[in-house]
Motif scaffolding. Structure first.
Motif, PDB file in Angstrom:
ATOM      1  N   UNK A  59       0.850  -1.190   0.000  1.00 45.09           N
ATOM      2  CA  UNK A  59       0.000   0.000   0.000  1.00 45.09           C
ATOM      3  C   UNK A  59       0.888   1.243   0.000  1.00 45.09           C
ATOM      4  N   UNK A  60       0.685   2.119  -0.986  1.00 46.39           N
ATOM      5  CA  UNK A  60       1.548   3.276  -1.199  1.00 46.39           C
ATOM      6  C   UNK A  60       0.819   4.563  -0.821  1.00 46.39           C
ATOM      7  N   UNK A  61       1.537   5.443  -0.141  1.00 48.84           N
ATOM      8  CA  UNK A  61       1.076   6.823   0.057  1.00 48.84           C
ATOM      9  C   UNK A  61       2.269   7.714  -0.243  1.00 48.84           C
ATOM     10  N   UNK A  62       2.419   8.061  -1.516  1.00 49.64           N
ATOM     11  CA  UNK A  62       3.627   8.734  -1.991  1.00 49.64           C
ATOM     12  C   UNK A  62       3.635  10.209  -1.611  1.00 49.64           C
ATOM     13  N   UNK A  63       4.822  10.738  -1.501  1.00 55.77           N
ATOM     14  CA  UNK A  63       5.009  12.143  -1.140  1.00 55.77           C
ATOM     15  C   UNK A  63       4.727  13.053  -2.334  1.00 55.77           C
ATOM     16  N   UNK A  64       4.460  14.316  -2.033  1.00 53.79           N
ATOM     17  CA  UNK A  64       4.286  15.310  -3.103  1.00 53.79           C
ATOM     18  C   UNK A  64       5.634  15.713  -3.697  1.00 53.79           C
ATOM     19  N   UNK A  65       6.731  15.414  -2.978  1.00 56.62           N
ATOM     20  CA  UNK A  65       8.056  15.794  -3.440  1.00 56.62           C
ATOM     21  C   UNK A  65       8.633  14.701  -4.344  1.00 56.62           C
ATOM     22  N   UNK A  66       9.159  15.118  -5.464  1.00 56.41           N
ATOM     23  CA  UNK A  66       9.678  14.165  -6.434  1.00 56.41           C
ATOM     24  C   UNK A  66      10.834  13.347  -5.870  1.00 56.41           C
ATOM     25  N   UNK A  67      11.736  13.986  -5.126  1.00 57.57           N
ATOM     26  CA  UNK A  67      12.899  13.283  -4.593  1.00 57.57           C
ATOM     27  C   UNK A  67      12.477  12.167  -3.643  1.00 57.57           C
ATOM     28  N   UNK A  68      11.409  12.395  -2.858  1.00 59.72           N
ATOM     29  CA  UNK A  68      10.920  11.350  -1.944  1.00 59.72           C
ATOM     30  C   UNK A  68      10.249  10.216  -2.712  1.00 59.72           C
ATOM     31  N   UNK A  69       9.527  10.585  -3.762  1.00 63.71           N
ATOM     32  CA  UNK A  69       8.890   9.535  -4.575  1.00 63.71           C
ATOM     33  C   UNK A  69       9.944   8.658  -5.235  1.00 63.71           C
TER      34      UNK A  69
END
Length: 357
Positions: A21-31
């Motif tokens: 289950x994914x809850x990705x960040x709004x920041x590209x570097x974190x994704x």
């Protein structure tokens, strides 16, 4: 567990499944960090099946984002697409809507949430589609998977060009055509013979091409066995072994070309030249085409319609209504006498064709 996603491993019916289950960040570097972590996990569990679901905070295609901020740097989208490709995940056909996230003012919307599955998991679970459900106070719409095999009945006949490559094909067709005994008018005889030939070709295709994957593997195994014998015995190759290996190699490439031709035809990628050996690409293209063209539900006047029987009934009802002829007075030709054909003239028109004609 990792920052941005959480997952479990499940053993079920002799197979290993990873549910993430994914809850990705709004920041590209974190994704990017999340994508790399999942890719490394899969490399260590490459033989296992994967289902990755959740809010990825990114889209796979430009049309999945509209409104404010729609014109943007698409680098994040390319990152996400590369992640899906490396993980060998499939974006299941989606119904019920186009977007899963909506800005509070309604001026922007995107498809950020989705299910991504490996091919074997998609097939073993008999996944039909993924659905965007109705949302309530949340700015994200819930999504769900629909499973269950759809049986639409007999498949339509499809002629395969690879049949021409088989040395017995022409003789088989000629033999079957001569064996058929049909009496009647010429057009009726032709129609009935073609119908019967179609069924015989189906059977012939199953007998000759039904085990094509096994034949490819058998031919490859035979080549490797011959090579191993020569390597172990440390001797030269006699004429009989040369001939045997040559025939095995010929069979291998012949079966491989037939397999590629069949997949190429089914995948509809006709622009690829014959000889492009990429059966994995054809397999994936074929599966993707089937998923994209699958009808899993319809929006009718009374809401969503699901199930093979209900969809068939709705389609039949729609076209019956569409082509229904209204009762109206039709003009008739009364009192007119038309010329008619004599019996001998009718017989002459319906006579059989000669070989010369």
């Amino acid at each position: 567990m990792d920052r941005g996603f959480v997952g479990i491993n499940v053993s079920w019916k002799g197979a290993e499944y990873n549910l993430v289950n994914v809850y990705a960040s709004c920041k590209r570097v974190d994704r990017l960090s999340n994508w790399d972590s999942l890719i490394n996990l899969k490399r260590g569990r490459n033989h296992e099946e994967w289902c990755v679901v959740g809010d990825f905070n990114e889209v796979l295609r430009k049309e999945e984002r509209i409104g404010e901020g729609g014109q943007r740097n698409w680098t994040g989208m390319e990152d996400f697409r590369n992640f899906v490709e490396i993980m060998e995940l499939i974006d299941v056909n989606c119904v019920g809507g186009k977007f899963t996230w909506f800005k509070d003012n309604g001026k922007a919307m995107s498809r950020l949430d989705r299910f991504l599955l490996t091919k074997k998991m998609l097939e073993s679970w008999e996944v039909v589609d993924q659905r965007i459900e109705k949302r309530d106070i949340s700015d994200h719409a819930p999504i769900s998977l629909k499973v269950g095999k759809l049986d639409w009945g007999p498949k339509p006949f499809c002629f395969n060009n690879s049949w021409f490559k088989h040395e017995d094909f022409n003789a088989f067709v000629a033999q079957e055509w001569k064996k058929m005994e049909v009496r009647g008018r010429g057009d009726f005889v032709l129609y009935e013979k073609l119908k019967k030939l179609k069924e015989r070709l189906r059977e012939w295709n199953r007998e000759v091409f039904g085990w094509i994957d096994l034949k490819v593997e058998d031919a490859k195994e035979k080549i490797n066995t011959l090579d191993k014998e020569i390597e172990v015995n440390m001797r030269g190759v006699n004429d009989e072994e040369v001939l045997e290996r040559r025939l095995a190699t010929k069979d291998f490439w012949n079966y491989l070309n037939i397999k590629e031709s069949m997949l190429r035809l089914k995948s509809r990628y006709l622009w690829l030249k014959e000889g492009d050996k990429n059966t994995k690409f054809f397999h994936n293209s074929l599966k993707e085409r089937h998923r994209r063209k699958a009808i899993t539900s319809l929006e009718g006047s009374n809401g969503r319609i699901e199930g093979v029987v209900n969809i068939k009934e709705e389609v039949s009802r729609h076209f019956c209504e569409f082509y229904k002829e209204e009762d109206r007075e039709i003009s008739v030709l009364e009192g007119l006498v038309f010329n008619t054909l004599e019996e001998d003239e009718v017989s002459w028109l319906e006579r059989s064709f000669s070989k010369r004609k």
